[in-house]
Motif scaffolding. Structure first.
Motif, PDB file in Angstrom:
ATOM      1  N   ALA A   1       0.840  -1.296  -0.027  1.00 44.21           N
ATOM      2  CA  ALA A   1      -0.588  -0.116  -0.520  1.00 44.21           C
ATOM      3  C   ALA A   1       0.800   1.686  -0.228  1.00 44.21           C
ATOM      4  O   ALA A   1       2.245   0.888   0.103  1.00 44.21           O
ATOM      5  N   PRO A   2       0.527   2.334  -0.699  1.00 40.97           N
ATOM      6  CA  PRO A   2       1.286   3.304  -0.812  1.00 40.97           C
ATOM      7  C   PRO A   2       1.155   3.970   0.511  1.00 40.97           C
ATOM      8  O   PRO A   2       0.083   4.445   1.879  1.00 40.97           O
ATOM      9  N   PRO A   3       1.972   4.280   1.467  1.00 41.00           N
ATOM     10  CA  PRO A   3       2.139   4.736   2.739  1.00 41.00           C
ATOM     11  C   PRO A   3       1.247   6.374   3.245  1.00 41.00           C
ATOM     12  O   PRO A   3       0.194   6.292   4.272  1.00 41.00           O
ATOM     13  N   CYS A   4       1.501   7.189   1.919  1.00 41.97           N
ATOM     14  CA  CYS A   4       0.167   8.065   2.207  1.00 41.97           C
ATOM     15  C   CYS A   4      -0.598   8.137   1.942  1.00 41.97           C
ATOM     16  O   CYS A   4      -1.527   8.445   3.114  1.00 41.97           O
ATOM     17  N   GLU A   5      -1.139   7.170   1.071  1.00 42.01           N
ATOM     18  CA  GLU A   5      -2.906   6.854   0.868  1.00 42.01           C
ATOM     19  C   GLU A   5      -3.177   6.121   2.397  1.00 42.01           C
ATOM     20  O   GLU A   5      -4.289   6.894   2.570  1.00 42.01           O
TER      21      GLU A   5
END
Length: 178
Positions: free
Chosen positions: A71-75
């Protein structure tokens, strides 16, 4: 015949791209469901004796699973904060389970979500890998571009040095000490 082949090829490409897109977002659906289910369990005031995990436990497990699914950390941060989870815990867990998470990128993303830079710096300083080793050194945190202006230095949180006591004067039997 050529047109039929092009139509079949186009439909196949659309189908394949939609399948890969669905796979890319599978972490997101599972992440949201886990966080919402954890929130629902903890807000339920039933009188049962069953074990209910804390918000921090639910959050940690959900972030760990999301990071394993790339998963994208920011999201992940944005979703968890939007669901009213503690921003410090969210960021600390993303750093801990996210592998090679860029401190500056996550800091920028978190500040866009309204998270205070002091919270980000504290979470980065406290984040540890599953093995217990710190993710970022004090120098890395102090040098992060996103965190400049905080007055955060590598030695800001270090304990102050205690001066050693002076050595006692030697006593002599022939001369009195003063």
């Amino acid at each position: 015949m050529k047109n039929i082949f092009l139509i079949i090829l186009s439909l196949s490409l659309v189908a394949l791209s939609s399948i890969s897109f669905a796979e890319d977002n599978s972490w997101e659906k599972q992440f949201i469901q886990t966080l919402q289910a954890g929130r629902a369990i903890n807000t339920n005031t039933g009188g049962g004796l069953a074990y209910t995990p804390t918000d921090d436990t639910v959050l940690e497990r959900a972030i760990q699973k999301a990071m394993e699914m790339d998963a994208p950390p920011c999201e992940a941060v944005k979703i968890a904060v939007d669901l009213k989870y503690n921003p410090y815990s969210v960021i600390k867990n993303v750093f801990g389970y996210g592998g090679e998470v860029d401190l500056n990128q996550l800091c920028m993303c978190a500040t866009e979500s309204g998270i205070n830079k002091q919270i980000i710096a504290k979470a980065a300083a406290d984040a540890a890998s599953p093995l217990g080793t710190p993710i970022y050194s004090r120098d890395e945190i102090a040098q992060a571009q996103c965190l400049t202006g905080l007055g955060y230095t590598p030695f800001a949180n270090a304990p102050s040095r205690i001066k050693p006591l002076p050595k006692p004067k030697p006593l002599s039997a022939t001369s009195p000490s003063t």
